[in-house]
Motif scaffolding. Sequence first.
Motif, PDB file in Angstrom:
ATOM      1  N   ASN A  76       1.750  -7.106  -0.439  1.00 56.80           N
ATOM      2  CA  ASN A  76       1.136  -5.777  -0.377  1.00 56.80           C
ATOM      3  C   ASN A  76       0.213  -5.582  -1.575  1.00 56.80           C
ATOM      4  OD1 ASN A  76       0.374  -3.185  -0.278  1.00 56.80           O
ATOM      5  ND2 ASN A  76       2.428  -2.297  -0.188  1.00 56.80           N
ATOM      6  N   PRO A  77      -1.068  -5.595  -1.341  1.00 59.13           N
ATOM      7  CA  PRO A  77      -1.991  -5.486  -2.473  1.00 59.13           C
ATOM      8  C   PRO A  77      -2.278  -4.049  -2.899  1.00 59.13           C
ATOM      9  CG  PRO A  77      -3.196  -5.915  -0.465  1.00 59.13           C
ATOM     10  CD  PRO A  77      -1.757  -5.822  -0.078  1.00 59.13           C
ATOM     11  N   ASN A  78      -1.442  -3.088  -2.461  1.00 54.97           N
ATOM     12  CA  ASN A  78      -1.682  -1.708  -2.884  1.00 54.97           C
ATOM     13  C   ASN A  78      -0.771  -1.340  -4.052  1.00 54.97           C
ATOM     14  OD1 ASN A  78      -3.642  -1.291  -1.079  1.00 54.97           O
ATOM     15  ND2 ASN A  78      -2.453  -0.047   0.346  1.00 54.97           N
ATOM     16  N   PHE A  79      -1.177  -0.313  -4.812  1.00 59.81           N
ATOM     17  CA  PHE A  79      -0.396   0.114  -5.979  1.00 59.81           C
ATOM     18  C   PHE A  79       0.691   1.091  -5.545  1.00 59.81           C
ATOM     19  CE2 PHE A  79      -4.539  -1.008  -7.712  1.00 59.81           C
ATOM     20  CZ  PHE A  79      -4.163  -1.881  -8.722  1.00 59.81           C
ATOM     21  N   SER A  80       1.801   1.051  -6.304  1.00 60.91           N
ATOM     22  CA  SER A  80       2.885   1.961  -5.939  1.00 60.91           C
ATOM     23  C   SER A  80       2.649   3.352  -6.520  1.00 60.91           C
ATOM     24  CB  SER A  80       4.212   1.406  -6.453  1.00 60.91           C
ATOM     25  OG  SER A  80       4.051   1.019  -7.803  1.00 60.91           O
ATOM     26  N   ILE A 140      -7.703  -7.113  18.373  1.00 61.10           N
ATOM     27  CA  ILE A 140      -6.987  -7.831  17.315  1.00 61.10           C
ATOM     28  C   ILE A 140      -5.982  -6.860  16.718  1.00 61.10           C
ATOM     29  CG2 ILE A 140      -7.276  -9.065  15.127  1.00 61.10           C
ATOM     30  CD1 ILE A 140     -10.240  -9.308  15.815  1.00 61.10           C
ATOM     31  N   GLU A 141      -4.778  -7.365  16.469  1.00 60.65           N
ATOM     32  CA  GLU A 141      -3.823  -6.511  15.759  1.00 60.65           C
ATOM     33  C   GLU A 141      -3.852  -6.889  14.297  1.00 60.65           C
ATOM     34  OE1 GLU A 141       0.004  -6.519  17.501  1.00 60.65           O
ATOM     35  OE2 GLU A 141      -0.730  -6.051  19.509  1.00 60.65           O
ATOM     36  N   ALA A 142      -3.926  -5.868  13.442  1.00 58.02           N
ATOM     37  CA  ALA A 142      -4.047  -6.171  12.015  1.00 58.02           C
ATOM     38  C   ALA A 142      -3.164  -5.227  11.232  1.00 58.02           C
ATOM     39  CB  ALA A 142      -5.492  -6.002  11.569  1.00 58.02           C
ATOM     40  N   THR A 143      -2.824  -5.636  10.029  1.00 60.02           N
ATOM     41  CA  THR A 143      -2.046  -4.788   9.150  1.00 60.02           C
ATOM     42  C   THR A 143      -2.902  -4.444   7.937  1.00 60.02           C
ATOM     43  OG1 THR A 143      -0.130  -6.075   9.806  1.00 60.02           O
ATOM     44  CG2 THR A 143       0.134  -4.599   7.934  1.00 60.02           C
ATOM     45  N   PHE A 144      -3.236  -3.157   7.782  1.00 59.40           N
ATOM     46  CA  PHE A 144      -3.903  -2.747   6.540  1.00 59.40           C
ATOM     47  C   PHE A 144      -2.793  -2.625   5.511  1.00 59.40           C
ATOM     48  CE2 PHE A 144      -7.372  -0.238   9.019  1.00 59.40           C
ATOM     49  CZ  PHE A 144      -7.867  -1.437   9.484  1.00 59.40           C
ATOM     50  N   PRO A 145      -2.977  -2.905   4.269  1.00 60.91           N
ATOM     51  CA  PRO A 145      -4.233  -3.287   3.615  1.00 60.91           C
ATOM     52  C   PRO A 145      -4.457  -4.795   3.546  1.00 60.91           C
ATOM     53  CG  PRO A 145      -2.563  -2.860   2.000  1.00 60.91           C
ATOM     54  CD  PRO A 145      -1.913  -2.632   3.305  1.00 60.91           C
ATOM     55  N   MET A 146      -3.506  -5.601   4.009  1.00 62.87           N
ATOM     56  CA  MET A 146      -3.675  -7.047   3.796  1.00 62.87           C
ATOM     57  C   MET A 146      -4.886  -7.568   4.560  1.00 62.87           C
ATOM     58  SD  MET A 146      -0.615  -6.086   3.135  1.00 62.87           S
ATOM     59  CE  MET A 146       0.732  -6.157   4.288  1.00 62.87           C
ATOM     60  N   GLU A 147      -5.064  -7.072   5.791  1.00 64.34           N
ATOM     61  CA  GLU A 147      -6.150  -7.600   6.614  1.00 64.34           C
ATOM     62  C   GLU A 147      -7.108  -6.452   6.888  1.00 64.34           C
ATOM     63  OE1 GLU A 147      -3.323 -10.555   9.187  1.00 64.34           O
ATOM     64  OE2 GLU A 147      -3.493  -8.480   9.857  1.00 64.34           O
TER      65      GLU A 147
END
Length: 2002
Positions: free
Chosen positions: A1189-1193, A1552-1559
């Motif tokens: 997970n490249p997001n900040f906590s 396309i199925e994607a998961t933000f924020p990774m993709e």
Amino acid sequence: MALQLQLRTVSGLRGRADRIAKAAFRGLSFYTRVLESCEDEARFEETFRWPVASNIDGNEILEVQVFNYSKVFTNRLIGTFRMVLQKVVEEGHVEVTDTLIDDNNSAIQTSISIEIRYQAQDGTVGTWSDKEFLETPGPHSEGDSRPPLETDSLLPGLRQSSDVSPGKSSQQPADRSFRRAGKGVFSAMKLGKARPTKDDHRKQDEPAVLEAEDLDRKAMRLGGGLDPDTISLASVTAVTTNVSNKRSKPDIKMEPSAGRPMDYQVSITIIEARQLVGLNMDPVVCVEVGEEKKYTSMKESTNCPYYNEYFVFDFHVPPDVMFDKIIKLSVIHSKNLLRSGTLVGSFKMDVGTVYTQPEHQFYHKWAILSDPEDLTAGLKGYLKCDIAVVGKGDNIKTPHKANETEEDDIEGNLLLPDGVPAERQWARFYIKIYRAEGLPRMNTSIMANVKKALIGENKDLVDPYVQVVFAGQKGKTSVQKSSYEPLWNEQIIFTEMFPPLCKRIKVQIRDSDKVNDVAIGTHFIDLRKISNEGDKGYLPTFGPAWVNMYGSTRNYTLMDEHQELNEGLGEGVSFRARLLMSLAVEILDTSNPEINSSTEVQVEQATSVADNCTGKMEEFFLFGAFLEATMIDRKIGDKPINFEVTIGNYGNQIDGTAKPVLRRKKEGGDGDEEESELLQNSSEDEGGEDGEMVSVSSSQPMKPLVTDRNYFHLPYLEKKPCIYIKSWWQDQRRRLYNANIMDKIADKLEEGLNDVQEMIKTEKPHPERRLRGVLEELSSGCLRFVTLADKDQHHSSRTRLDRERLKSCMRELENMGQQATTLRSQVKKNTMKDKLKLVQNFLQKLRFLADEPQHTIPDIFIWMMSNNKRIAYARVPSKDILYSIVDEEMGKDCAKVKTVFLKLPGKRGFGPAGWTVQAKMEIYLWLGLNKQRKDFLSGLPCGFEEKKIARGQNLPSFPPISLLYTKKQVFQLRAHMYQARSLFAADSSGLSDPFARVFFTSQSQCTEVLNETLCPTWDQLLVFDNVELYGEAHEMRDDPPIIVIEIYDQDTVGKADFMGRTFAKPVVKMSDEQYCPPRFPPQLEYYQIYRGNSTAGDLLAAFELLQIGPGGKSDLPPIDGPTDMDRGPILPVPLGIRPVLSKYRVEILFWGLRDLKRVNLAQVDRPRVDIECAGKGVQSALIQNYKKNPNFSTLVKWFEVDLPENELLHPPLNIRVVDCRAFGRYTLVGSHAVSSLRKFIYRPPDKKAQHWNMTGEIVVNMEPEVPIKKMETMVKLEANSEAVVKVDLSEEEKEKKKKKKKGGGGGGGGGGEEVEEEEPDESMLDWWSKYFASIETMKEQLRQQEAAAAEAEEKEEMEIAEEIKLDDSPMKGFKGQAKSKEKSKAPKEDKKKKQQAAPELPEKKNKQKIDELKVFNKELEAEFDNFEDWLHTFNLLRGKIGDNDDNATEEERIVGRFKGSLCVYKVPLPNDITKEAGYDPTFGMFQGIPSNDPINVLVRVYIVRATDLHPADINGKADPYIAIKLGKTDIKDKENYISKQLNPVFGKSFDIEATFPMESMLTVAVYDWDLVGTDDLIGETKIDLENRYYSKHRATCGVAQTYSIHGYNVWRDPMKPSQILSKLCKEGKVDGPHFGPGGRVKVANRVFTGPTEIEDENGQKKQTDEHLALTVLRHWEDIPRAGCKLVPEHVETRPLLNPDKPGIEQGRLEMWVDMFPMDMPAPGPATDISPRKPKKYELRVIVWNTDEVILEDDDYFTGEKSSDIFVRGWLKGQQEDKQDTDVHYHSLTGEGNFNWRYIFPFDYLAAEEKIVISKKESMFSWDETEYKIPARLTLQVWDADHFSADDFLGAIELDLNRFPRGAKTSKLCSLEMVTNEAELPMVSIFKQKRVKGWWPFVARDENDELEVTGKVEAELHLLTAEEAEKSPAGLARNEPDPLEKPNRPDTSFIWFLNPLKSIKYLICTRYKWLIIKIVLALLLLIMVALFLYSMPGYMVKKLLGA
């Protein structure tokens, strides 16, 4: 030549008041400054100077008036002094003290004391004494002849300051006091010093209270220009504002930009050709750019081939070379492998012409083809093409490619630049080459060097000839063997269309050689500069005049590394030769039979010209003094250094100084032929015996001393070396004078415009006033030019170009002056921007006019020599240092001290080597006629003695060889280095370790090094003690030398890297001045830093130069502030100078990191972001696992910091990303500097403004284009949104009939209309109908915008024109305007009519049945500001910036992106913000932010089509397919590639199925499919989906125009409009929505109305709120506070880029993306956008009869004319399926009967009006290629021959969509039907289905005129494939449905089959009358014979009476 008045004092005044005086002469008045509250005496002590263009007449009067000055009322006149100038004219110098007279002409007791000087033009009167004016009594030092009061009234040498226009007096004390008043203008304004003067025209007694605006208008030139209009601001770089009159501005940009190669791409689409001349040809188009050729495919037997082929040419060359390349399009007939084919016609144009077009392109234009071999012939046809030239970084906006329904108006769309007439004529260009001189003694030939080595002879080894290249053709003169001064007297003749589309003629002197010829020098003649296309213009003309050629140095080396310079690439570094030449153009009269019709280049002898034709030989004198030489590169610091100055070959040590010796007439000589002889002077210093002065062209060598570790300097100290050179040139100074006047006007204009832009940028008040001032200066400058240039003497040596140019320059400038005056009155605050653009056009025009094409004196070169090696040079144009008595004509650097930076020659100067200074010189230059020489030292800093060469008869006139300064002043320089920002990244980390080095004279100091930053805040004071400056004290005050500041990057090893440089001027305080406001302490200013030619940051600093007086340093202001304890002995910037700080809070929103690249090969795993600003900062939370997970906590953090109050001084904010590795190690990943915080500053809203918009209801007005009318149109509205029209039919019918009348049945709206006429059926409409309708709308809007813009421009021009001349022009203008108004009115009226006729159908255009979407012809991001409404993306950079512009682009340095935002505000905030409902303190200013947890999204990508792809295969095509990548998903749609297409229609959607924020980064690429090998990337585009997803603009799924629940326009979003609306209201804390009865909805305080019913598939009506909700969504931007524009249903156009070719577009992709969160209900199936399948049709053509076919054959026996006719037909693109009728033999009348049926099956796309053909391109093709071709039927008539080829007689081509209706009978069928298509009724076979009639066959006769060669009666019948199956018909006359046999006359059988019949026929027809005549004659004869026979007997009988 000038009149000068010094106004000393006015005494005997009464009372105490402010006084002002005004002096007037010849209508030009000057005001003095205001002397405040003086009593009986006013000491003005001011000097005014009137440059005069014609000698002053003794009766002219000078008038001085003295006033009491009043701020509010009119100035009250005290008295006037008038003087007749007779005595002045006689004596040249007069002093007067006299009384004034009042209004009634009686003397009053006030007296005035003045002094007047006059210098006549011829120098007859008034010698220039050393002391300008006689001593005024008073205590001064010797040598300073100045009144004590005055600090700066007049400088010796009578130089008027360069920034004072003729409308101001020379620098006046007031000016001074103002300058003292503060560094910027604005400080002076704050003091309230700016006072308006009163207008001259005011009556004396009229009391007037001036309003501010009034002041603004009336403000004149007062008190040295304190009026805000006229003050020049301290510009970005304080140096550029030239305060002084003894120094000229240095040039900041260092690197030569010319000559460096760049990437270019020329793309050419050949669409089709029309009206090609020739019979039945097989045309091929050859496209040639420079040397490269490409061919289209061949089209068979057609005169109007359709190609639509795209070609791309890539180049990597310098711009000059690129723009001279010729684009040549030629059409070739029947070319094949064996034969080259014959040229039909060609068209030429140079690349530069295309590049100067708007958007760098011609789009869908028709090139006129002409045959260069045959001048008398007319045009040979038209070729329709697109041509675009793209350089790196240009983006071309392709007009949208849609169905080309516009009428092909050929004449209106010719491929010619604006202003070039359509009918171009042939012309001859005569280029005469007379002779050359001054050629270098070089020998490049290898043979000669061998010879020299062997035999040791070295004679004249140049064999010159001249080569001229123009429009792709070359011509050469003969070679003159071994000659330095070759005489050719030859002319080269080119024949080319006029005006030519090639702009430059290249003239090159070359050295002929057996091995290879080399260029000696090159000169380009720009045709635009030697001709004028206006109605008062002139044809190109030139000379006879000399042109100077520059190139490499004149040393003789075998291999010349700077050879390119001789080819004309880059800036020449030395004089090479001069060439005498001329050019003339003659338009050919092609009707003249004697004309030589070839266009080959011819060379002939030409008559020589008289020697004096280029002007009288004059002796010129060049003087130079080197005042300082510092910053000498350390590489050359160890050897002695000297400087050499050359002008032409004079002063050149190699060639010696040549003086032309005038030899009188030799025996048999012709006139006094001037021959220059090379006098080799044995030594530089020895003079001739007669005291003749000998030139000294170089300084003595001197060993440099060390300045610091990078630079050396030469210790000149008080002894300054001088050089002087005598040279002889033809006297053509007038040319340079005129150029100088224009240059000065342009310089002043440019400075003014820079000021205005700076004021706008820094938001200073009243930029419009400054602009008005600029315009006023411009208009006075222009008028001044007209008066000065007018007096040009008519001497013999003026060429035609001189006369014509002068006339046109005077016209232009007069016109410009008038326009400037009118513009000035139109400049208001709101029109500022537009007017600024117009004024910038003026500037370009001035610069263009000032460039003189006919050279005179060559440029001056200054070379630095070390050990006799040439190291570095500077080039000074001779006009810049040319002297003239008239000020405006002086060169801008003449008699001034100029700072020159020497640079490396040629290619060595490219890149970093060229950015380091080789040496910085302060040099003083003066060039003028030797006889004007007495003034040559006038501009030097005073206080020197001249040192001359010792010699016997010490001649006083000799120039000094050095100057010894006796006066020197000591100063202390304080450099307050505060901070720098946006510096250049010099280390691989992407940061730098910057320090600054400050140079002043021969001293230098450094600031400390700050590590790892691009925005260092040094906050350091550098003190330079004991700076010695030579010259008088007062001059130092205005003319301090410049300071050079260089920024370096400190490296641990090796030397520091150069990062940029800037200049500054210090503020000077003399020892007798107070250190107090307003001038001191100085304010910090921004200085632009340059690195090469590009900007590299800004420096914030201040500099002061303080004189150390007799009291020593103790008198200086103390340096307060302790030495900083932490930093050791470093002085901080003192308090008065550093900015005032206040407390700010910076809040940071940390969202996440994206796309982090590896660092040192290791993946980034645990990144953290550090934010720093002004020494304070904050760190983000650590991301524990970047992959997961490249997001900040933690989302929001803040810190407090002290920032300057002045926002412009805010320091940058640095963002750094570090990766936390094990054991506490950190690695820098990348960094970003936010250089300006302004857009993140939060300003609390005004309380007052908040309340008014919340009260009361506002009914929102719907624009008419939204198809929702008010309540009563409810029923109809459904009809409209559903396109199933339930209105009674009679209305619908009426509507149709009307339309038919209007469109003539055929024209009109293309695709849409058919849909309306044949397919009212809902099921026929699909997504493409919507798309094409939308494109039409988009094109319509673009057209309207263009029309509106054109109208606005026309209006503006009219306003200006009307104000200029009110006679006839308004009428013309009015017509034009009326026209354009009518145009724009027409569509509106149509609409009105329609709405009246059928009120039931609310409509936009005539087909609002189809719902539309929005087509953006750019990326969605561009329209919605990158979707950074609250989430910003910061690119993280790393790695050093490449030195060369080409290699490291910004993209390559990006190592990732930080997403987040900032908010900066002053603390504390007002309370009410924090008290708002729902305020969450943890989020601070970032309220209402969504959570950043991972979220699953369904991404649906729709790809519509691609256009203009870059060809990837050898055949100039590509086989494109789509590849999509998002995260781990990688889709390659390889099996569905589209063969050989550059404009493929994909029509696909991908889920396309994607998961933000990774993709979150979507890449859509277009690849080229290859059978063998890997597929190539054509181009790709990247979309950041995350920003779109979270944006307030709601870019997840576009909001459609209407809401419907079935059909082609079904609602795509899983949320209904009402749900979306309630969600938006909730999120935006907006009250609503409240749905009311009667179709009303209220949101906040806005009320919307609309329909409330919807219809389902079965036609049932239901109540619904969705339409209302949708209305609100489409107007969401009108909602207060929360509103913003929502993304509509759309198609976006994205450019495709290829990383290998950065910055150049490789095509465009039309697409859109929908996103649906997975936790919501799933969306419906994807919209079907698969490409329409073409519909199968069958066209049946019956050829019934022909008539009047021309007769080709002669009968063998009878010689009779006949034809064996047959008709051939085919559909365009299907030539191989051509069908022929049988032959009608031996038709003698041209009549033929056939009854023959052709059948053509074809596939047709109605929407694009194209036939679709799939066929293999060649035998080797892998698969079939799809072509789209316009539907055109070709019918040809032929004459059949048995043994030879058939003869082609004529043809007609019918466009099946619009062709003329056939004539009823053969008689009515005429040529008009082909030539005059525009006025005839057109029909479309797709609407009529069946058409019968007569059509003409046409061909061209010998004169290329069209003529009718026959007529055909045909019937066209169109059926769909199904209909054709139901009712089949046979080919020819076969079953089924056979046609009857034609009834042909019998003779059609050949004569030998039935000889008798044919004899009968022959006799009967041909000889019928002949036979009758013979029979009659025979009868007559028989009768006569019988008569004669029987007459006697009868007579006898009668007589005898028997």
